[in-house]
Design a protein around this motif. Structure first.
Motif, short mmCIF file in Angstrom:
data_model
loop_
_atom_site.label_atom_id
_atom_site.label_comp_id
_atom_site.label_asym_id
_atom_site.label_seq_id
_atom_site.Cartn_x
_atom_site.Cartn_y
_atom_site.Cartn_z
N ASP A 223 0.86 -1.19 0.00
CA ASP A 223 0.00 0.00 0.00
C ASP A 223 0.89 1.23 0.00
O ASP A 223 1.95 1.24 0.62
CB ASP A 223 -0.87 0.02 1.26
N LEU A 224 0.42 2.27 -0.68
CA LEU A 224 1.19 3.50 -0.67
C LEU A 224 1.07 4.17 0.70
O LEU A 224 0.01 4.16 1.30
CB LEU A 224 0.69 4.45 -1.75
N THR A 225 2.17 4.68 1.18
CA THR A 225 2.18 5.39 2.44
C THR A 225 1.28 6.62 2.33
O THR A 225 1.35 7.36 1.36
CB THR A 225 3.61 5.86 2.76
N GLU A 226 0.41 6.79 3.31
CA GLU A 226 -0.42 7.99 3.30
C GLU A 226 0.34 9.11 3.99
O GLU A 226 0.75 8.98 5.14
CB GLU A 226 -1.74 7.74 4.04
N THR A 227 0.57 10.17 3.24
CA THR A 227 1.36 11.24 3.81
C THR A 227 1.06 12.55 3.10
O THR A 227 0.69 12.57 1.93
CB THR A 227 2.87 10.94 3.69
N ASN A 228 1.18 13.63 3.83
CA ASN A 228 1.05 14.95 3.22
C ASN A 228 2.40 15.60 3.01
O ASN A 228 2.49 16.71 2.53
CB ASN A 228 0.19 15.86 4.10
N GLU A 229 3.44 14.88 3.41
CA GLU A 229 4.77 15.47 3.29
C GLU A 229 5.50 14.94 2.08
O GLU A 229 5.34 13.78 1.71
CB GLU A 229 5.57 15.20 4.56
N ALA B 46 12.85 8.66 1.86
CA ALA B 46 11.40 8.89 1.84
C ALA B 46 10.69 7.90 2.77
O ALA B 46 9.77 8.27 3.50
CB ALA B 46 10.86 8.77 0.42
N VAL B 47 11.14 6.66 2.77
CA VAL B 47 10.54 5.64 3.65
C VAL B 47 10.74 6.02 5.11
O VAL B 47 9.80 6.04 5.90
CB VAL B 47 11.15 4.24 3.36
N HIS B 48 11.97 6.34 5.47
CA HIS B 48 12.29 6.62 6.88
C HIS B 48 11.63 7.87 7.40
O HIS B 48 11.35 7.98 8.58
CB HIS B 48 13.82 6.71 7.06
N THR B 49 11.36 8.83 6.52
CA THR B 49 10.74 10.08 6.98
C THR B 49 9.26 10.12 6.63
O THR B 49 8.61 11.14 6.79
CB THR B 49 11.46 11.30 6.35
N ARG B 50 8.74 8.99 6.14
CA ARG B 50 7.34 8.90 5.73
C ARG B 50 6.92 10.05 4.81
O ARG B 50 6.00 10.81 5.11
CB ARG B 50 6.41 8.86 6.94
N LYS B 51 7.62 10.18 3.72
CA LYS B 51 7.31 11.22 2.75
C LYS B 51 7.04 10.63 1.38
O LYS B 51 7.48 9.53 1.07
CB LYS B 51 8.49 12.20 2.63
N ALA B 52 6.31 11.41 0.58
CA ALA B 52 6.17 11.07 -0.83
C ALA B 52 7.38 11.64 -1.57
O ALA B 52 8.10 12.47 -1.02
CB ALA B 52 4.89 11.66 -1.39
N LEU B 53 7.60 11.21 -2.78
CA LEU B 53 8.66 11.79 -3.60
C LEU B 53 8.03 12.62 -4.71
O LEU B 53 6.96 12.28 -5.22
CB LEU B 53 9.51 10.70 -4.26
N ALA C 34 7.76 2.38 -6.03
CA ALA C 34 6.60 1.47 -6.06
C ALA C 34 6.85 0.25 -5.17
O ALA C 34 5.97 -0.18 -4.43
CB ALA C 34 6.31 1.02 -7.49
N TRP C 35 8.08 -0.29 -5.20
CA TRP C 35 8.41 -1.45 -4.37
C TRP C 35 8.29 -1.11 -2.89
O TRP C 35 7.95 -1.96 -2.08
CB TRP C 35 9.84 -1.93 -4.63
N ALA C 36 8.61 0.14 -2.55
CA ALA C 36 8.64 0.52 -1.14
C ALA C 36 7.33 1.16 -0.69
O ALA C 36 7.20 1.56 0.46
CB ALA C 36 9.81 1.46 -0.89
N GLY C 37 6.36 1.29 -1.59
CA GLY C 37 5.09 1.91 -1.22
C GLY C 37 5.18 3.42 -1.06
O GLY C 37 4.37 4.03 -0.37
N VAL C 38 6.19 4.02 -1.66
CA VAL C 38 6.35 5.47 -1.58
C VAL C 38 5.62 6.13 -2.76
O VAL C 38 5.89 5.80 -3.91
CB VAL C 38 7.85 5.86 -1.64
N PRO C 39 4.65 7.02 -2.47
CA PRO C 39 3.96 7.71 -3.57
C PRO C 39 4.96 8.57 -4.36
O PRO C 39 5.84 9.19 -3.77
CB PRO C 39 2.94 8.60 -2.87
N LEU C 40 4.82 8.56 -5.67
CA LEU C 40 5.70 9.37 -6.51
C LEU C 40 4.83 10.32 -7.32
O LEU C 40 3.88 9.90 -7.96
CB LEU C 40 6.50 8.46 -7.45
N ARG D 294 6.96 21.56 -2.65
CA ARG D 294 5.74 22.32 -2.32
C ARG D 294 4.71 22.28 -3.44
O ARG D 294 3.52 22.30 -3.19
CB ARG D 294 6.10 23.78 -2.04
N ALA D 295 5.19 22.24 -4.67
CA ALA D 295 4.28 22.23 -5.81
C ALA D 295 3.31 21.08 -5.68
O ALA D 295 2.16 21.20 -6.03
CB ALA D 295 5.08 22.10 -7.11
N VAL D 296 3.78 19.99 -5.13
CA VAL D 296 2.95 18.82 -5.00
C VAL D 296 1.89 19.01 -3.94
O VAL D 296 0.73 18.69 -4.13
CB VAL D 296 3.81 17.58 -4.67
N VAL D 297 2.30 19.58 -2.80
CA VAL D 297 1.37 19.74 -1.69
C VAL D 297 0.19 20.62 -2.11
O VAL D 297 -0.92 20.42 -1.65
CB VAL D 297 2.09 20.35 -0.46
#
Ligand code: ZN
Length: 368
Positions: free
Chosen positions: A170-176, A253-260, A299-305, A355-358
């Motif tokens: 599952d993709l990590t849910e994050t706003n960061e 990104a995984v360790h800080t629970r962030k999207a890329l 994708a393998w790590a569940g990090v949203p890109l 920031r553009a993403v947020v």
């Protein structure tokens, strides 16, 4: 349902004393696959079951293949028949005697770490796998399930291409978001200010470029051979660098629970300004590879890109938001014409990218 992720590990095979056996098996297997393809083509068979009943017994009798290899030859043939149908090709697929040999869970087995048992015309043989560090790591990673394999032959060397699969996490849910700016001097700079130097890659490239020019002016056959070999080495170096950078960024990104977040590809092309066409090609190819690596490792790590509009990311002040071309007065430095804020230009761009993403509407990261 989550997507299934698939990856392939290409491993050199030490064939030992088995060259004759492997070659004979390869020949029979591909002759069988070609014959099956012809039958299916002429009789308009695309259904796996129908094909099986039509050709199974005859495949074994004609080509001396064991039960499982006959099944694999049929699988290879039917698959390429289906592919030609979707490509609307007019020619029946045929396979050369050095074509690939398909193995499934019943026809090959990975034994202790560097041994593989392969089904052949002479029964099972055991060969050694020549594993590099990364291939070894990939193979022992138990989160991946081992699937089928293709034995391919290239210029006298056998490679076993082992397929692995797993369900996408599952993709990590994050706003960061961790923004990443791709550049030339620094291959990548993220929005925390960490950067990955491209100096080493650049040096290697220049070194090869010089040698290339000399060899090109020589123009003999041996010079051409050396050119080819060199370009292989340069590519491998580039590939290793890109693997390292993408791995580090995704782990961060995984360790800080962030999207890329990355810029859209078109933006990067526009920003790569190099004098020579061939240099530009090499550069954009390297960028493209880094993006691909980032995409699948994420994708393998569940990090949203996420991809952002690249316009203005390099000329907007990350402090006050003022946008002006003159803000970036050199390749490396950014100075805001309005508030005077100074920062490394890549770092400033990476912050804007994050920031553009947020600002974009967040796509629900939940599955389904
Ligand atoms: Zn400013």
């Amino acid at each position: 349902m989550n997507k299934t992720l698939i990856r392939t590990i290409s491993i050199k095979l030490d064939r030992g004393e088995h060259e004759a056996t492997l070659h004979a098996t390869q020949q029979a297997f591909n002759a069988a696959a070609s014959w099956i393809a012809t039958v299916c083509w002429q009789e308009h068979i695309t259904n796996t079951n129908t094909a099986h009943h039509r050709v199974y017994g005859e495949t074994r009798r004609r080509f001396g293949l064991g039960a499982q290899l006959a099944v694999c030859a049929r699988a290879k043939a039917v698959e390429s028949i289906k592919a030609t149908k979707t490509q609307q090709s007019e020619t029946c697929p045929q396979f050369g005697e050095r074509g690939s040999l398909r193995y499934d869970a019943r026809t090959y087995r990975l034994l202790s770490l560097d041994r593989v048992s392969l089904n052949t015309l002479q029964g099972r043989i055991v060969c050694r796998l020549i594993l590099g560090t990364r291939q070894h790591e990939m193979l022992v990673d138990s989160t991946w399930k081992i699937g089928g394999a293709d034995l391919v032959w290239r210029r006298g060397i056998y490679y076993l291409n082992v397929t692995q699969c797993k369900e996408a996490p599952d993709l990590t849910e994050t706003n960061e978001t961790l923004g990443i700016d791709l550049g030339m001097v620094k291959l990548a700079t993220d929005s925390t200010g960490e950067s990955f130097s491209g100096i080493k890659v650049h040096e290697v490239r220049l070194r090869y470029q010089k040698r290339r020019q000399i060899l090109q002016s020589v123009g003999t056959r041996s010079a051409k051979r050396r050119l080819k070999k060199m370009s292989g080495r340069e590519k491998r170096f580039q590939k290793n660098t890109n693997h390292g950078i993408s791995k580090t960024l995704v782990q961060k990104a995984v360790h800080t629970r962030k999207a890329l977040a990355l810029e859209d590809l078109t933006g990067i092309r526009a920003r790569v300004t190099v004098r020579r066409a061939n240099r530009s090609e090499r550069h954009s190819w390297a960028f493209y590879q880094l993006r691909i690596f980032l995409a699948y490792k994420a994708a393998w790590a569940g990090v949203p890109l996420r991809f952002v509009d690249p316009r203005n990311t390099s000329r907007t002040c990350s402090q006050c938001g003022h946008c002006e071309k003159a803000n970036r007065h050199s390749q490396s430095s950014f100075t805001c014409q309005q508030c005077g804020f100074c920062l490394n230009a890549d770092y400033n761009a990476a912050i804007n990218i994050s920031r553009a993403v947020v600002k974009q509407p967040l796509v629900a990261a939940r599955q389904g």
